[in-house]
Design a protein around this motif. Sequence first.
Motif, short mmCIF file in Angstrom:
data_model
loop_
_atom_site.label_atom_id
_atom_site.label_comp_id
_atom_site.label_asym_id
_atom_site.label_seq_id
_atom_site.Cartn_x
_atom_site.Cartn_y
_atom_site.Cartn_z
N ARG A 36 -16.10 73.07 -10.80
CA ARG A 36 -15.62 71.65 -10.77
C ARG A 36 -13.97 71.44 -10.74
N MET A 37 -13.94 72.82 -11.65
CA MET A 37 -11.90 73.33 -11.40
C MET A 37 -11.86 72.63 -10.19
N LYS A 38 -12.34 74.13 -9.16
CA LYS A 38 -11.92 73.96 -7.97
C LYS A 38 -12.26 72.52 -6.85
N LYS A 39 -12.84 72.55 -7.45
CA LYS A 39 -12.65 70.95 -6.87
C LYS A 39 -11.95 69.95 -6.92
N GLU A 40 -11.61 69.50 -8.25
CA GLU A 40 -10.82 68.93 -8.79
C GLU A 40 -8.86 69.78 -8.08
N ARG A 41 -8.81 70.64 -8.36
CA ARG A 41 -7.80 71.66 -7.43
C ARG A 41 -7.40 70.93 -6.20
N LYS A 42 -8.47 71.14 -5.43
CA LYS A 42 -8.97 70.25 -4.01
C LYS A 42 -7.96 69.33 -3.93
N LYS A 96 5.69 72.14 -11.62
CA LYS A 96 4.00 71.61 -11.46
C LYS A 96 2.72 72.30 -11.74
N PHE A 97 3.24 72.07 -9.77
CA PHE A 97 2.04 72.62 -8.87
C PHE A 97 2.19 74.09 -8.84
N LYS A 98 3.41 74.62 -8.88
CA LYS A 98 3.34 75.85 -8.88
C LYS A 98 2.75 76.90 -10.30
N ALA A 99 2.94 75.96 -11.42
CA ALA A 99 2.08 76.22 -12.51
C ALA A 99 0.53 75.75 -12.63
N PHE A 100 0.37 74.68 -11.94
CA PHE A 100 -1.28 74.03 -12.13
C PHE A 100 -1.77 75.49 -11.71
N VAL A 101 -1.73 75.94 -10.22
CA VAL A 101 -2.19 76.96 -9.60
C VAL A 101 -2.62 77.98 -10.04
N ASN A 102 -1.48 78.84 -11.19
CA ASN A 102 -1.84 80.06 -11.38
C ASN A 102 -2.95 80.41 -12.38
N HIS A 104 -3.63 82.34 -15.42
CA HIS A 104 -3.26 82.78 -16.34
C HIS A 104 -4.32 83.92 -16.86
N SER A 105 -4.27 85.43 -16.38
CA SER A 105 -4.76 86.15 -16.91
C SER A 105 -5.13 86.12 -17.92
N SER A 106 -3.94 86.45 -18.95
CA SER A 106 -4.26 85.97 -20.48
C SER A 106 -5.17 85.61 -21.65
N MET A 107 -5.64 84.67 -20.34
CA MET A 107 -6.06 83.14 -21.26
C MET A 107 -7.46 83.13 -20.27
N ASP A 108 -8.47 83.22 -21.89
CA ASP A 108 -9.44 82.85 -20.86
C ASP A 108 -10.08 81.41 -20.14
N MET A 115 -4.47 74.47 -19.86
CA MET A 115 -3.02 74.87 -19.29
C MET A 115 -3.08 73.71 -17.87
N GLN A 116 -4.02 73.91 -17.55
CA GLN A 116 -3.88 72.79 -16.47
C GLN A 116 -4.42 71.24 -16.10
#
Length: 201
Positions: A36-42, A96-102, A104-108, A115-116
């Motif tokens: 669902r996250m991928k769908k919203e990101r698209k 903002k969109f750069k931060a949105f698509v990245n 963070h491996s340190s986060m679950d 964050m998104q």
Amino acid sequence: MESFENIQNIWNTDTAKKDYQIIMDKDSLGRTILSRMKKERKILMEYFWASFAYQILIYAFMLHLFIRFWGDPETMLISLITILLYSPFTFIQLKKFKAFVNNHSSMDLSGNLQMQYMTLSEFFKFKKRFELISVPVSCFVIVFIIFRLSMIGRPEDNLIVAGSLFSIWILLFVISLFFENKKRFKDPLNQYKLLLREMES
């Protein structure tokens, strides 16, 4: 009668099954949320590229007018003001969109989801404030350009026509932005809220 050891073995087996089921349920929930996250990101990336292309066109056209009407202070000033108006929006949008698509491996998964949501929410608030200024200014610029390119005189000499054109463009912008904000921001933000609730439950 079964011995205590047999009863304990059965209990341990049932507990293991329950633990395994819980792990599987969490794993299934995680996959569902990722999907669902991928769908919203698209949906949001479609907005980003369309908006970015629109801004590039604005910069290109204003630069064209600036060069074409070199020596005309009024047209040059309006072209420059329009470029300066949209520049902060382009900068914030890219940031903002750069931060949105990245990711963070340190986060679950929950941390990335939060964050998104926060990044998107902050950009949407900025976008709404920006539109309070950009919409009337853009409509004024459009009306000015129509008069300037059509050689029908100056807007102040044809106030009824200029006012009518301005009102029409304001209406078009408001309608367009209403549907854009609903589809590209309000609906995705609501989906993110639902996902966060599901993660917390």
